[in-house]
Write a protein that holds these residues in place. Structure first.
Motif, short mmCIF file in Angstrom:
data_model
loop_
_atom_site.label_atom_id
_atom_site.label_comp_id
_atom_site.label_asym_id
_atom_site.label_seq_id
_atom_site.Cartn_x
_atom_site.Cartn_y
_atom_site.Cartn_z
N LEU A 107 38.94 49.41 59.37
CA LEU A 107 38.81 48.34 58.37
C LEU A 107 37.87 48.76 57.23
N ILE A 108 36.93 49.64 57.52
CA ILE A 108 35.98 50.08 56.48
C ILE A 108 36.67 50.92 55.40
N PRO A 109 37.37 52.01 55.77
CA PRO A 109 38.08 52.74 54.70
C PRO A 109 39.20 51.91 54.07
N ALA A 110 39.79 50.97 54.81
CA ALA A 110 40.81 50.10 54.22
C ALA A 110 40.20 49.27 53.10
N LEU A 111 39.01 48.77 53.32
CA LEU A 111 38.30 48.00 52.31
C LEU A 111 37.98 48.87 51.09
N ILE A 112 37.44 50.04 51.34
CA ILE A 112 37.08 50.95 50.25
C ILE A 112 38.32 51.35 49.44
N LEU A 113 39.40 51.67 50.13
CA LEU A 113 40.63 52.07 49.45
C LEU A 113 41.21 50.93 48.62
N CYS A 114 41.22 49.74 49.15
CA CYS A 114 41.78 48.59 48.42
C CYS A 114 40.96 48.29 47.17
N VAL A 115 39.66 48.13 47.35
CA VAL A 115 38.81 47.80 46.20
C VAL A 115 38.79 48.96 45.20
N GLY A 116 38.57 50.17 45.69
CA GLY A 116 38.51 51.32 44.80
C GLY A 116 39.84 51.65 44.18
N GLY A 117 40.89 51.64 45.00
CA GLY A 117 42.23 52.00 44.51
C GLY A 117 42.75 51.07 43.44
N TYR A 118 42.67 49.75 43.70
CA TYR A 118 43.14 48.80 42.71
C TYR A 118 42.23 48.77 41.49
N GLY A 119 40.93 48.96 41.70
CA GLY A 119 40.00 49.01 40.58
C GLY A 119 40.28 50.19 39.66
N LEU A 120 40.47 51.36 40.26
CA LEU A 120 40.77 52.56 39.46
C LEU A 120 42.13 52.45 38.78
N TYR A 121 43.13 51.96 39.52
CA TYR A 121 44.47 51.83 38.95
C TYR A 121 44.44 50.90 37.74
N SER A 122 43.86 49.74 37.90
CA SER A 122 43.86 48.80 36.77
C SER A 122 42.94 49.29 35.65
N GLY A 123 41.86 49.97 36.01
CA GLY A 123 40.95 50.50 35.00
C GLY A 123 41.58 51.57 34.14
N VAL A 125 45.13 52.59 34.28
CA VAL A 125 46.53 52.38 33.90
C VAL A 125 46.75 51.12 33.07
N ILE A 126 46.02 50.06 33.40
CA ILE A 126 46.30 48.78 32.75
C ILE A 126 45.33 48.49 31.60
N TYR A 127 44.04 48.59 31.86
CA TYR A 127 43.04 48.13 30.89
C TYR A 127 42.34 49.21 30.09
N ASP A 128 42.44 50.45 30.50
CA ASP A 128 41.72 51.55 29.85
C ASP A 128 40.21 51.28 29.84
N SER A 129 39.75 50.63 30.93
CA SER A 129 38.33 50.31 31.06
C SER A 129 38.01 50.13 32.54
N LEU A 130 37.11 50.94 33.06
CA LEU A 130 36.74 50.79 34.47
C LEU A 130 36.02 49.47 34.73
N VAL A 131 35.27 48.99 33.76
CA VAL A 131 34.59 47.70 33.92
C VAL A 131 35.63 46.61 34.12
N ALA A 132 36.64 46.59 33.27
CA ALA A 132 37.71 45.61 33.41
C ALA A 132 38.50 45.86 34.70
N GLY A 133 38.67 47.13 35.04
CA GLY A 133 39.41 47.47 36.25
C GLY A 133 38.78 46.94 37.52
N PHE A 134 37.46 46.89 37.53
CA PHE A 134 36.76 46.42 38.72
C PHE A 134 36.34 44.95 38.62
N ALA A 135 36.88 44.23 37.65
CA ALA A 135 36.54 42.81 37.50
C ALA A 135 36.94 41.99 38.73
N ASP A 136 37.96 42.42 39.44
CA ASP A 136 38.42 41.71 40.63
C ASP A 136 37.91 42.33 41.93
#
Length: 168
Positions: A107-123, A125-136
């Protein structure tokens, strides 16, 4: 003949877990700033403890991606395919029980992967900003924590009823 029956059984269980992941993700979610949070990951975790690894990866990736696509969140499909598939790798189906030390620690790496993976992807690919990417990040953390809680409850029920053994 037994080999063919086993393959059919694995495919049927994969489809069942895929459908459950889709339903708990697509229909039982709470919208957030960038998407939504859900408890579908609980089924990703359970499936990864019950199914052989390739089947678990397919169930997690396709079930989650279908939920994104059919809920109108197409932009998240590539990330979900990768993140949910990788999440399945943290768990093991080789133990007799669903709830075992390795699967709880997964569950620990699952948490890290979900938060980090979606944060990096949106930062990137979508927003061109890591701050915006990790808003969620908080919402994604709560998604995994809530799913982990449901996973433990379901896993204990699976173990008490010997469902894993009956499925195999």
């Amino acid at each position: 003949m037994a080999s063919t029956n086993q393959k059919i059984k694995k495919l049927a269980l994969t489809g069942l877990f895929m459908a459950m992941t889709y339903v708990l993700t697509a229909f039982f979610h709470i919208p957030t700033i960038k998407g939504y949070v859900h408890v579908g990951d609980a089924i990703v975790f359970i499936a990864s403890c019950v199914l052989p690894t390739p089947y678990a990866i397919a169930s997690a990736s396709i079930g989650g991606a279908l939920a994104d696509a059919l809920s109108g969140y197409w932009i998240w499909v590539p990330a979900t395919l990768l993140i949910k598939g990788l999440t399945a790798l943290f768990f093991t189906s080789k133990k007799e029980k669903v709830i075992c030390r390795r699967n709880l620690l997964a569950l620990i790496p699952a948490l890290i992967l979900c938060v980090g993976g979606y944060g990096l992807y949106s930062g990137f690919v979508i927003y061109d900003s890591l701050v915006a990417g990790f808003a969620d990040a908080f919402a994604n953390t709560m998604q995994i924590v809530t799913s982990a809680f449901l996973y433990v409850i379901l896993g204990l029920a699976f173990d008490k009823l010997s469902l894993k053994k009956k499925m195999q």
